[in-house]
Scaffold this motif. Structure first.
Motif, PDB file in Angstrom:
ATOM      1  N   PHE A 128      -4.832   3.354  -7.330  1.00  0.00           N
ATOM      2  CA  PHE A 128      -5.289   4.409  -6.471  1.00  0.00           C
ATOM      3  C   PHE A 128      -5.793   3.882  -5.143  1.00  0.00           C
ATOM      4  N   ASP A 129      -6.639   3.113  -5.130  1.00  0.00           N
ATOM      5  CA  ASP A 129      -7.612   2.691  -3.894  1.00  0.00           C
ATOM      6  C   ASP A 129      -6.778   1.874  -3.085  1.00  0.00           C
ATOM      7  N   GLU A 130      -5.444   1.299  -3.437  1.00  0.00           N
ATOM      8  CA  GLU A 130      -4.658   0.457  -2.655  1.00  0.00           C
ATOM      9  C   GLU A 130      -3.625   1.663  -1.743  1.00  0.00           C
ATOM     10  N   LEU A 131      -3.616   2.618  -2.358  1.00  0.00           N
ATOM     11  CA  LEU A 131      -2.529   3.599  -1.758  1.00  0.00           C
ATOM     12  C   LEU A 131      -3.051   4.259  -0.275  1.00  0.00           C
ATOM     13  N   ASP A 132      -1.923   4.030   0.658  1.00  0.00           N
ATOM     14  CA  ASP A 132      -2.173   4.601   1.968  1.00  0.00           C
ATOM     15  C   ASP A 132      -1.360   5.783   1.892  1.00  0.00           C
ATOM     16  N   ALA A 133      -0.488   6.175   1.021  1.00  0.00           N
ATOM     17  CA  ALA A 133       0.122   7.325   0.907  1.00  0.00           C
ATOM     18  C   ALA A 133       0.580   7.796  -0.491  1.00  0.00           C
ATOM     19  N   PRO A 134       0.935   8.985  -0.580  1.00  0.00           N
ATOM     20  CA  PRO A 134       1.171   9.335  -2.100  1.00  0.00           C
ATOM     21  C   PRO A 134       2.684   8.581  -2.413  1.00  0.00           C
TER      22      PRO A 134
ATOM     23  N   THR B 295      -3.449   3.128 -11.590  1.00  0.00           N
ATOM     24  CA  THR B 295      -3.805   1.854 -11.487  1.00  0.00           C
ATOM     25  C   THR B 295      -4.234   1.367 -10.270  1.00  0.00           C
TER      26      THR B 295
ATOM     27  N   HIS C 105       0.839  -1.116  -0.051  1.00  0.00           N
ATOM     28  CA  HIS C 105       0.047   0.007   0.062  1.00  0.00           C
ATOM     29  C   HIS C 105       0.880   1.267  -0.035  1.00  0.00           C
TER      30      HIS C 105
ATOM     31  N   TYR D 136       4.488   6.950   7.224  1.00  0.00           N
ATOM     32  CA  TYR D 136       4.194   8.082   8.187  1.00  0.00           C
ATOM     33  C   TYR D 136       5.017   7.827   9.468  1.00  0.00           C
TER      34      TYR D 136
END
Lengths: 443, 322, 328
Positions: free
Chosen positions: C283-289, C281, C256, C326
């Motif tokens: 997007f919804d899996e990303l927890d950060a840029p 592709t 993610h 983070y």
């Protein structure tokens, strides 16, 4: 209208030097046109007589459009076309359009005015290219649709990662209830995960509170009975009529269960509901009480050798109870997957008979609707049905202390012909052990 | 030559009708330069040229229909409608391309000549370029390498300077520090010769002799063909402010087709009637070509993604192009 | 298997292919008599003769242009650029000729041409000699762009390039020339284009990279694992065109979080393309840029301390990894 530049698509007739019927000689200027770059004279391409003029002074014509024809000896003028259209005449016919343009002689006779620096040059040149539409489809839309879900209605937009939004949406958690720990308060996956137990339930019940919609105007109407509705009516009437029902209610502490559920979700990333745990708990408890997992018959009571749990599912057509077979032998995750698949099939009316027949015990859960407790009607030939209410945070007294725990009420409807009060109560006591000590469900 | 002239008249006409897109550079006036040399070649020789390339394609036998269809952007064109006027390509007939970057193809021809010799073939490469191509780096780098490899007999290439006096609208006097253009080729140890590019017999005579020499020696050679184009630089060159109408008219007195007719009348008794028949044939061939081009289908949309690379298809990014 | 340097792997690939196919030849500046500035072609002139090992004038456009002409007639020239920086002199030949001929001819010719040479910073060559060019060439359709990060890939990918039908920009990392690694002995060992690989498995952060920066990413991943318990998954793209993003997507589905590491400047670079593809592709899996670790946006300075400041280092990657977790 001849194309005089690489990107010219239309031109304007400024003035005609000749009128219809005038004789013209090859090379003689016949009219002046204006393009996006220049004004210039068009010369006759052949000797002859000027025919009907199709495009008047001040009018535009597309490249390839006919301006007028030069008639050879004996040729007659055609009626002018209503709108200038590209010439259909093949080329081997004597070239007839006043097309071939060459610059007039040098010096003052040249009418061309170079407009290369005009604004139209910079805007009109690639107009066609700008208008061009390719065969592409916008496949990025699906991403956008996915994002809308968890957006709060009105108010300030939460900063949140896409993954956090997806998780929140799947868990039914409102982002309103989540504190973001990322930069500038961004809600990230870890923040959503942190919400477990009471918070999740609280968030869920809040989010599950839909705004009241304007009711439709009242009217009297008859809804024809569907086959399914007829069957439901018949079977339930059969049930309450001949079956002497009695009801037992218990209040379970599900604080641990919701916590275990959350941990499993975190570890497996799976979709899991409290109900999935209850299916397993009910099934495991039935192993201890074969007299509950039984059916009334005119000659004998049958105790079933296998435990098949019917799960009431609401569909637009009405109630149906797909069956989780041998539920006592399945892991919670397996049960969860199976329930989802069967519920999906039920909603699409794709269930096969062996997928909704043959249960030995049934459960019905209205917790998602916020129902605290209710009673179910036995689904024959079962001898009991367990009605499960919502898991909610409630104030209870434990060891003399007032504490807040997650509680959930269940009510078992029993067929008194098969089950006596004490038998049913014993079953619920066993069930409590499974539900309140949920590690028993996952080991 | 008559066919080329009629073809170019038709292509200009079709451009005005909006049937031909992009740029269009016609060869009228220079026909003898294409025919004089290409008629002296044999199978397996390869020809490179700039974007004024219709005549070379016709001379090599590509056929007016397939060439016109290419100008129309049709699937039946010699480059499947993907190249257009500037990129006529017919490898089977020896045409290795019209190229759109002035002078950019010069090193390609030198490399092809090297490849022919590398494989011990006696075929040669021929490369047409205009006087305007002689100021760009590729010209100098390509010429130098040809001269260098020629020392070892490894660069059988015939360079043809189509000196029509203008680089677009800039005259030789205004674009070249040294107006004796072939002298600049000699600087790279390459033999040169100036030939009357309006006289097809002069061109053919020189080409026969020189082509034979190149085949034998593997050394490059350069013909500077002195010629003149009657049409504008491109179809959009309407005003031609860089030259007067008088100048163009004066050169029309030396129209290569007229010169050819006179010579053939003297030598072999060609009559006006013969010429008229040839003209009618050429006009009919071109009319057929235009009809063929008009009636041919446009390339299928799927052609967009073919021929980008041989093995891997287009970059996968295009799969998800918003 | 034997341990070989990146440099020897390249040399071996060329010689094996020259032995295998008489149409393969090599040309470039000072590759013959001088034996090459990096000595990759040492001894080749003696072995294959001047027809196949061509010393050219210092004329990159001429060199590439003639090679295009050779390739169109069926030879398989390898053009050695003394450094890839010089290839921009031949940009018109590479991008407007080699990359376009197949298309505008409607597929009538192959252009089996390999342009190879070293690129990248690190030895105080200053502004004109220290650049990397992968995004410049990868922007254009009609050409393959190869960026090997190991000796085995250098050999296997170069052999695929030489045996292919299309122009290839084979961008070697000068800094990796001395690097050693296992290289298969099989003379038919090749590595296909467009197959990215997982260079190191991990569960926390995906690092997408190629060439030297992929090696640097591996070093950082090991360090983060040991010191901080952070497990990075490193994806080696190997070829930027064709570009295989599937392993990167699969990795992002797991972690993610992703960062991209490149030596080149940040604006409009390969990292931007990769980050955008992941965002489009996954997007919804990303927890950060998706963050980029890149060189600084300046011409390469000469002074050693400034050069070091201008190029990406371990701590830049560490910082980016922590940022997407983070943890910074």
């Amino acid at each position: 209208m001849p194309k005089m530049g690489d990107a010219m698509s239309e031109g304007k007739v400024i003035r005609w030097y000749k009128k219809a019927g005038d004789p013209v000689r090859k090379g003689e200027a016949v009219l002046e046109i204006e393009t996006d770059k220049v004004n210039l004279d068009l010369e006759a391409e052949a000797d002859g007589t000027l025919g009907t003029i199709a495009v008047g002074e001040g009018q535009m014509a597309p490249v390839g459009g006919i301006l007028a024809k030069i008639l050879g000896e004996g040729e007659k003028a055609d009626a002018p076309p209503a709108t200038p259209a590209p010439p259909a005449a093949p080329v081997e016919e004597k070239p007839a359009t006043a097309a071939e343009a060459k610059p007039a002689a040098d010096g003052q006779s040249r009418r061309a005015i170079d407009k290369k620096d005009s604004i139209r040059h910079s805007t009109g040149e690639y107009g066609e290219a700008v208008d061009m539409k390719g065969p592409r489809t916008d496949r990025s839309i699906r991403h956008d649709q996915g994002n809308v879900v968890a957006m709060p209605q009105g108010g300030e937009r939460h900063r949140s990662s896409p993954l956090a939004r997806k998780m929140a949406s799947e868990m039914g958690v409102s982002l309103d209830t989540v504190q973001g720990s990322g930069p500038r308060g961004r809600i990230v996956a870890a923040d959503v995960k942190k919400i477990s137990g009471g918070q999740a339930a609280a968030a869920r019940s809040k989010s599950a509170m839909p705004a009241l919609q304007q009711p439709a105007a009242l009217e009297t109407r008859q809804i024809p009975l569907s086959a399914m509705r007829r069957t439901i009516a018949k079977r339930l009437a059969e049930s309450t009529g001949p079956i002497p029902h009695f009801y037992l209610t218990a209040d379970f502490d599900v604080t641990n269960l919701t916590s275990v559920r959350q941990q499993l979700i975190d570890i497996e990333g799976a979709k899991l509901s409290v109900n999935d745990f209850m299916i397993r708990a009910v099934a495991l408890a039935l192993r201890h009480h074969p007299n509950i997992n039984a059916s009334w018959g005119s000659e004998a009571i049958t105790q079933h050798g296998e435990i098949h749990i019917g799960v009431a599912v609401a569909t637009p057509e009405g109630l149906i109870t797909p069956v989780i077979r041998n539920a006592d032998q399945k892991f919670v995750l397996e049960i969860a997957q199976e329930v989802r698949a069967l519920a999906e099939k039920a909603k699409n009316r794709k269930l096969k008979p062996d997928e909704y027949q043959g249960s030995t015990f049934t459960i019905s859960n209205l917790g998602a609707w916020g129902i605290e407790e209710f009673t179910g009607i036995i689904n024959p030939p079962n001898s009991a049905i367990l009605a499960i209410g919502a898991a909610e945070a409630r104030v209870v007294v434990i060891d003399g202390q007032i504490v807040i725990r997650e509680r959930m009420k269940v009510t078992m409807s029993c067929d008194h012909r098969v089950i006596d009060g004490a038998t049913g109560a014993e079953y619920l006591r066993t069930l409590r052990q499974y539900v309140e000590q949920p590690l028993r469900l996952v080991v | 030559m008559i066919l080329i002239r009629r073809f170019e008249e038709a292509s200009e006409r079709e451009f005005r009708r909006g049937k031909i897109g992009g740029y269009l550079h016609v060869y009228s006036g220079q026909e003898a330069v294409a025919i004089g040399v290409i008629s002296a070649l044999k199978k397996g020789d390869v020809v490179y040229c700039g974007y004024r390339d219709h005549a070379q394609a016709l001379a090599l036998g590509s056929g007016p229909s397939r060439v016109m269809a290419e100008l129309f952007g049709k699937s039946t064109g010699i480059s499947k409608g993907k190249g257009g006027s500037m990129h006529l390509f017919d490898a089977a007939n020896g045409l290795y391309g019209g190229y759109g970057i002035v002078g950019g193809h010069i090193p390609l021809a030198a490399g092809s000549a090297y490849a022919l010799r590398y494989r011990n073939s006696d075929n040669i490469a021929v490369c047409y370029f205009g006087d305007g191509a002689m100021n760009i780096g590729s010209f100098h780098e390509g010429m130098n390498m040809a001269g260098l490899w020629g020392k070892d007999g490894l660069c059988p290439v015939l360079w043809i300077i189509e000196n029509n006096g203008y680089a677009m609208g800039t005259s030789v006097e205004r674009h070249s520090a040294l107006t004796d253009l072939s002298a600049r080729v000699r600087a790279y140890n390459i033999q040169t010769e100036k030939v009357d590019g309006q006289d097809v017999f002069a061109m053919r005579g020189a080409a026969d002799r020189i082509v034979r020499q190149i085949r034998e020696t593997g050394k490059p050679y350069c013909i500077e063909a002195m010629t003149y184009r009657f049409s504008g630089h491109g179809a959009a060159d309407i005003l031609q402010p860089y030259r007067s109408k008088d100048e163009v008219e004066k050169h029309r007195d030396r129209d290569p087709i007229t010169i050819m007719r006179k010579r053939l009348a003297e030598v072999s008794g060609l009559t006006d009637d013969d010429v008229k028949k040839m003209d009618e044939w050429a006009t009919e061939e071109v009319a057929k070509a235009v009809r063929f081009a008009e009636e041919s289908p446009v390339p299928d949309g799927s052609e967009l993604f073919t021929d980008v690379v041989a093995e891997h298809g287009p970059h996968p990014v295009s799969e998800d192009n918003g | 298997m034997a341990e070989k340097s990146y440099r020897d792997a390249i040399r071996e690939a060329m010689m094996e292919e020259m032995d295998r196919d008489p149409n393969v030849l090599i040309m470039g500046e000072d590759i013959g008599v001088y034996e090459g500035t990096f000595r990759i072609t040492a001894g080749m002139l003696k072995k294959y003769g001047p027809r196949r090992v061509i010393d050219t004038p210092i004329a990159e456009a001429g060199m590439v242009g003639t090679a295009v002409g050779m390739a169109m007639l069926g030879l398989r020239p390898i053009v050695e650029m003394m450094t890839v920086n010089f290839a921009i002199v031949a940009a018109d030949q590479i991008l407007n000729h080699a990359a376009k001929v197949r298309y505008f001819s409607g597929g009538q010719v192959d252009v089996p041409l390999v342009i190879r040479g070293p690129q990248g910073a690190g030895v105080q060559l200053s502004a004109q000699h220290s650049q990397t060019f992968e995004s410049f060439y990868a922007h254009f359709p009609g050409i393959h762009v190869v960026t090997p990060g190991t000796p085995a890939d250098a050999k296997g990918l170069l052999k695929t390039a030489i045996r292919g039908k299309d122009p290839v920009m084979f961008l070697e990392s000068a800094a990796l020339y001395g690097m050693k690694g296992e290289v298969p002995d099989d003379p038919d060992f090749t590595v296909p284009f467009g197959k990215s690989r997982v260079a190191r498995e991990g569960s926390d952060v995906t690092i997408v990279s190629f060439s030297r920066m992929m090696q640097l990413s591996l070093t950082v991943a090991d360090k983060l694992s040991k010191e901080e318990g952070i497990e990075c998954e490193v994806i080696d793209l190997r070829t930027l065109r064709p570009l295989d993003m599937e392993p990167a997507y699969a990795s992002v589905a797991k972690t993610h979080r992703a960062i991209v590491v490149q030596e080149q400047w940040k604006p409009f670079g390969a990292g931007a393309e990769i980050a955008a593809s992941i965002t489009e592709t996954m997007f919804d899996e990303l927890d950060a840029p998706v963050f980029r670790v890149t060189g600084e946006d300046v011409p390469m300075p000469y002074a050693r301390n400034l050069e070091l400041l201008a190029t990406p280092h371990e701590e830049h990657i560490v910082r980016a990894v922590k940022r997407v977790m983070y943890r910074s």
